[in-house]
Design a protein around this motif. Structure first.
Motif, PDB file in Angstrom:
ATOM      1  N   PHE A   1     -10.359  -4.392   3.386  1.00 12.73           N
ATOM      2  CA  PHE A   1     -10.371  -3.126   3.928  1.00 12.73           C
ATOM      3  C   PHE A   1     -11.286  -2.494   4.747  1.00 12.73           C
ATOM      4  O   PHE A   1     -12.635  -2.845   4.246  1.00 12.73           O
ATOM      5  CB  PHE A   1      -9.370  -2.420   3.425  1.00 12.73           C
ATOM      6  CG  PHE A   1      -9.819  -1.778   2.177  1.00 12.73           C
ATOM      7  CD1 PHE A   1     -11.219  -0.946   2.146  1.00 12.73           C
ATOM      8  CD2 PHE A   1      -9.534  -2.794   0.475  1.00 12.73           C
ATOM      9  CE1 PHE A   1     -12.000  -0.798   0.953  1.00 12.73           C
ATOM     10  CE2 PHE A   1      -9.971  -2.472  -0.479  1.00 12.73           C
ATOM     11  CZ  PHE A   1     -11.643  -1.069  -0.413  1.00 12.73           C
TER      12      PHE A   1
ATOM     13  N   ARG B   1      -7.244  -2.301   7.684  1.00 16.98           N
ATOM     14  CA  ARG B   1      -6.048  -2.395   6.281  1.00 16.98           C
ATOM     15  C   ARG B   1      -5.265  -4.008   6.897  1.00 16.98           C
ATOM     16  O   ARG B   1      -4.244  -3.898   7.427  1.00 16.98           O
ATOM     17  CB  ARG B   1      -5.359  -1.151   6.217  1.00 16.98           C
ATOM     18  CG  ARG B   1      -5.077  -1.308   4.269  1.00 16.98           C
ATOM     19  CD  ARG B   1      -4.200  -0.409   3.855  1.00 16.98           C
ATOM     20  NE  ARG B   1      -3.191   0.209   5.454  1.00 16.98           N
ATOM     21  CZ  ARG B   1      -2.831   2.074   4.926  1.00 16.98           C
ATOM     22  NH1 ARG B   1      -3.100   2.610   3.836  1.00 16.98           N
ATOM     23  NH2 ARG B   1      -1.977   1.804   5.611  1.00 16.98           N
TER      24      ARG B   1
ATOM     25  N   THR C   1       0.475  -0.991   0.179  1.00 13.35           N
ATOM     26  CA  THR C   1       0.023  -0.321  -0.055  1.00 13.35           C
ATOM     27  C   THR C   1       0.908   1.371  -0.154  1.00 13.35           C
ATOM     28  O   THR C   1       2.200   1.275   0.697  1.00 13.35           O
ATOM     29  CB  THR C   1      -0.674   0.072   1.553  1.00 13.35           C
ATOM     30  OG1 THR C   1      -1.781   1.637   0.822  1.00 13.35           O
ATOM     31  CG2 THR C   1      -0.240   0.363   2.692  1.00 13.35           C
TER      32      THR C   1
ATOM     33  N   GLU D   1     -13.105   1.513   5.032  1.00 14.88           N
ATOM     34  CA  GLU D   1     -12.106   2.640   4.167  1.00 14.88           C
ATOM     35  C   GLU D   1     -13.701   4.243   4.309  1.00 14.88           C
ATOM     36  O   GLU D   1     -15.022   3.433   4.510  1.00 14.88           O
ATOM     37  CB  GLU D   1     -12.081   2.324   2.866  1.00 14.88           C
ATOM     38  CG  GLU D   1     -11.810   4.274   2.037  1.00 14.88           C
ATOM     39  CD  GLU D   1     -11.912   4.074   0.074  1.00 14.88           C
ATOM     40  OE1 GLU D   1     -11.271   4.316  -0.406  1.00 14.88           O
ATOM     41  OE2 GLU D   1     -12.498   2.753  -0.123  1.00 14.88           O
TER      42      GLU D   1
ATOM     43  N   PHE E   1      -7.933   4.136   5.792  1.00 14.50           N
ATOM     44  CA  PHE E   1      -8.690   3.510   6.156  1.00 14.50           C
ATOM     45  C   PHE E   1      -8.562   3.506   7.856  1.00 14.50           C
ATOM     46  O   PHE E   1      -7.530   3.176   8.612  1.00 14.50           O
ATOM     47  CB  PHE E   1      -7.780   2.434   5.903  1.00 14.50           C
ATOM     48  CG  PHE E   1      -7.893   2.060   3.762  1.00 14.50           C
ATOM     49  CD1 PHE E   1      -8.211   1.772   3.847  1.00 14.50           C
ATOM     50  CD2 PHE E   1      -5.686   2.578   3.665  1.00 14.50           C
ATOM     51  CE1 PHE E   1      -8.664   1.882   1.517  1.00 14.50           C
ATOM     52  CE2 PHE E   1      -6.516   2.695   1.819  1.00 14.50           C
ATOM     53  CZ  PHE E   1      -7.401   2.087   1.181  1.00 14.50           C
TER      54      PHE E   1
END
Length: 282
Positions: free
Chosen positions: A107, A102, A3, A109, A99
């Motif tokens: 995830f 994660r 990420t 969000e 987030f």
């Protein structure tokens, strides 16, 4: 999960199956929003498209709504009653906030839906990927939209604005375009004309060596008709506003959940139904 500020990679049993773009650099006309692309089968076959030539505002897998109180969160032209598709400066954007969770397989969000200089909706999006078999996995996608204004908001579609058969808006999956149009069927019907606009617990889209099976996994979602295209382009979504506009009162939250089976190979009705049961079981 790999990420950075722009993207993350979803994995199933260690294999990458999807990239999620959180802050795409897109022109306002495309209604910028986070999306999943590419999404692949476990064998690596891509089953999404991004900004194809036929509809450049189609962005893989995500949530897109053409009319939120007159603001376009779908991209492209806006259908105006009595006038048809019209270029308007009315595009909104979905902005990634943070987030809350994660992990390699999913995830949670937070997003802000902004338009006209203000925020209309706040969204919580929960996405999870899980293995079903050696050749199939499931994408569990839930979005919750909360009206944070002090007035009612209504969600519409070209259908509610006067264009029959065009009730798109909500969860939407733009599939890969191939030489032949994909087959589409439900447990009770076959073909685009027969399944488009109908309500069914699940709907299968079958291409050249891959199958997607979409299932409304909550009671409201199961009541939403399916929006289906195969001849013009391959795409499937659930319709938030089919026959009439969907009203969201101030402070109210609308929740929808779609679980999609992503499979290598060609599934028949029995195979599709069996994997859906496995994917949505508690």
């Amino acid at each position: 999960m790999n990420t950075n500020n722009e993207s993350l990679v979803l994995r199933v049993a260690g294999r990458p199956v999807g990239r999620y773009i959180t802050r795409p650099e897109l022109p306002p006309r495309l209604s910028p929003r986070p999306y999943l692309h590419p999404v692949t089968t476990l064998a690596g076959t891509a089953v999404t498209e991004l900004s194809p030539a036929d509809h450049i505002h189609h962005l893989g897998v995500g949530v897109a709504v053409p009319d939120v109180e007159g603001h376009n969160f779908w991209g492209g032209r806006t259908y105006v009653r009595g006038q048809g598709p019209t270029e308007l400066d009315n595009h909104g954007a979905q902005r990634h906030t943070c987030f809350q969770l994660r992990d390699p397989d999913g995830f949670v969000e937070e997003l802000r839906w902004v338009a006209g200089g203000g925020e209309l909706l706040r969204e919580r999006r929960t996405v999870a990927a899980s293995e079903l078999t050696e050749s199939a996995w499931a994408l569990d996608f839930t979005f919750s939209l909360t009206n944070i204004t002090d007035a009612d908001l209504s969600v519409g579609s070209p259908a509610t604005n006067g264009r029959p058969g065009a009730a798109y808006g909500g969860f939407f999956w733009r599939a890969r375009k191939e030489a032949d149009a994909p087959r589409v069927f439900t447990a009770a019907a076959e073909g685009e004309e027969a399944v488009h606009g109908t309500r069914a617990d699940w709907l299968a889209l079958v291409g050249a060596g891959w199958t997607l099976v979409f299932a409304g996994a909550t009671e409201p979602t199961r009541c939403d008709p399916w929006f289906v295209r195969t001849a013009e382009y391959p795409g499937v979504g659930s319709s938030l506003a089919h026959g009439e506009r969907l009203s969201i009162a101030a402070g109210e939250t609308v929740v929808r959940r779609i679980v999609t089976v992503v499979a290598d190979g060609i599934l028949d009705r029995d195979g599709a139904a069996a994997l859906v049961r496995k994917a949505v079981s508690p």
